[in-house]
Scaffold this motif. Structure first.
Motif, short mmCIF file in Angstrom:
data_model
loop_
_atom_site.label_atom_id
_atom_site.label_comp_id
_atom_site.label_asym_id
_atom_site.label_seq_id
_atom_site.Cartn_x
_atom_site.Cartn_y
_atom_site.Cartn_z
N GLU A 119 0.85 -1.19 0.00
CA GLU A 119 0.00 0.00 0.00
C GLU A 119 0.88 1.24 0.00
O GLU A 119 1.88 1.30 0.72
N VAL A 120 0.51 2.22 -0.80
CA VAL A 120 1.20 3.50 -0.80
C VAL A 120 0.71 4.29 0.41
O VAL A 120 -0.48 4.53 0.58
N THR A 121 1.66 4.70 1.26
CA THR A 121 1.28 5.40 2.49
C THR A 121 2.35 6.42 2.87
O THR A 121 3.52 6.25 2.55
N ASN A 122 1.93 7.46 3.54
CA ASN A 122 2.86 8.41 4.14
C ASN A 122 2.41 8.79 5.55
O ASN A 122 2.83 9.81 6.10
N SER A 123 1.56 7.95 6.13
CA SER A 123 1.02 8.26 7.46
C SER A 123 1.54 7.27 8.50
O SER A 123 1.96 6.16 8.17
N PRO B 6 6.07 12.29 6.92
CA PRO B 6 4.90 12.34 6.03
C PRO B 6 5.23 12.91 4.65
O PRO B 6 4.45 12.75 3.71
N GLU B 7 6.41 13.56 4.50
CA GLU B 7 6.81 14.08 3.19
C GLU B 7 7.14 12.97 2.20
O GLU B 7 7.16 13.21 0.99
N ILE B 8 7.42 11.78 2.71
CA ILE B 8 7.88 10.68 1.86
C ILE B 8 6.78 9.62 1.73
O ILE B 8 6.30 9.09 2.73
N ARG B 9 6.41 9.32 0.50
CA ARG B 9 5.43 8.27 0.23
C ARG B 9 6.18 6.97 -0.05
O ARG B 9 7.17 6.95 -0.78
N LEU B 10 5.68 5.87 0.52
CA LEU B 10 6.37 4.58 0.41
C LEU B 10 5.37 3.46 0.15
O LEU B 10 4.23 3.53 0.61
#
Length: 271
Positions: free
Chosen positions: A58-62, A67-71
């Motif tokens: 899942e794409v998440t940044n939370s 939070p600046e980086i999506r992974l």
């Protein structure tokens, strides 16, 4: 078996297996990276592996410090959070967890871009690539990510795409105990989970500092294997971050993570 149970295996028993691989591997594993120990921008990902990773992460940044980086990570909404670990076809996905040491390093670099700006940076044991991504975002002149798992390398490419970055070079060789490269900065997070591996890291990092005056930053929440190792006497705490609730739950109650500066004494043992 839920992924929470799988995480327990990753955190405890299976780390011994990964440590053994770090100690013994001399070249990249086969899979679809057979005979490729270096990945550079412009290479295409294996379509089958790309599709698998996109479908099962899942794409998440939370829930993390950056939070600046999506992974792309494994989360409770992913199929393999519930599936048996052995059904994952590519080996233990350590890269799919954003470990607290890596989170602290990435947060520190984003908040203090001067640490990497215009410098060459090696991200050792890069995993999902968050710290390397943070270094690129903060103006590093050169970044090399290193992880012995070729699937981690592919995940890093996907994570670069998510953050609108050109992929940085990635090596899947075990570079510990090899010739120390001329890097301005080496960063590594959550690597001290095995005493023999820690000994190898200690010696290799000392050599890098002695030969190249390399700066070394280590991210670790203060796990027992890390704090009980002799390297601890040569570390200086740079900053400590309180972990978000989600990360605390993922890591069985760890409440904070620390960035350490590695500053060994002037006497080095080359034996």
């Amino acid at each position: 078996m839920a992924f929470r149970g799988w995480r327990w295996l990753l955190l405890l028993g299976r780390q011994n297996t990964l440590a053994e691989v770090w100690r013994s591997r001399r070249a990249g594993p086969s899979l679809c990276w057979k005979r490729r120990c270096h990945w550079s921008a412009g290479k295409s990902l294996d379509p089958e592996v790309r599709a698998f990773l996109e479908e099962n992460t899942e794409v998440t940044n939370s829930g993390h410090l950056t939070p600046e980086i999506r992974l792309r990570l494994l989360t409770p909404r992913c199929r393999f959070w519930r599936e048996k670990p052995d059904l994952w076809p590519y080996g233990d996905p350590f890269w799919a967890i954003y470990w607290p040491g890596g989170q602290a390093l990435s947060r520190y670099i984003l908040d203090n871009p001067r640490v990497v700006k215009g410098r060459s940076v090696l991200d050792l044991g890069s995993g999902c690539g968050a710290t390397a991504i943070a270094a690129v975002m903060s103006g590093a002149a050169q970044v090399l990510a290193n992880d012995i798992d070729p699937i981690a390398g592919m995940a890093m490419i996907l994570n670069c795409e998510l953050n609108h970055l050109n992929p940085f070079p990635i090596t899947i060789k075990n570079i510990i105990n090899s010739e120390a490269g001329n890097w301005d900065l080496i960063v590594l997070g959550d690597m001290f989970y095995d005493e023999q591996l820690a000994d190898g890291l200690h010696h290799w990092l000392q050599k890098s500092i002695r030969i190249h005056q390399t700066e070394v930053l280590i991210g670790d929440p203060g796990r027992h294997q890390f704090l009980s190792h002799s390297i601890r006497s040569q570390l200086h705490k740079v900053i400590e971050y309180s972990l978000p609730e989600y990360t605390r739950q993922e890591n069985y109650g760890l409440t904070s993570s620390i960035v350490w500066s590695y500053q060994p004494s002037n006497s080095f043992d080359d034996s």
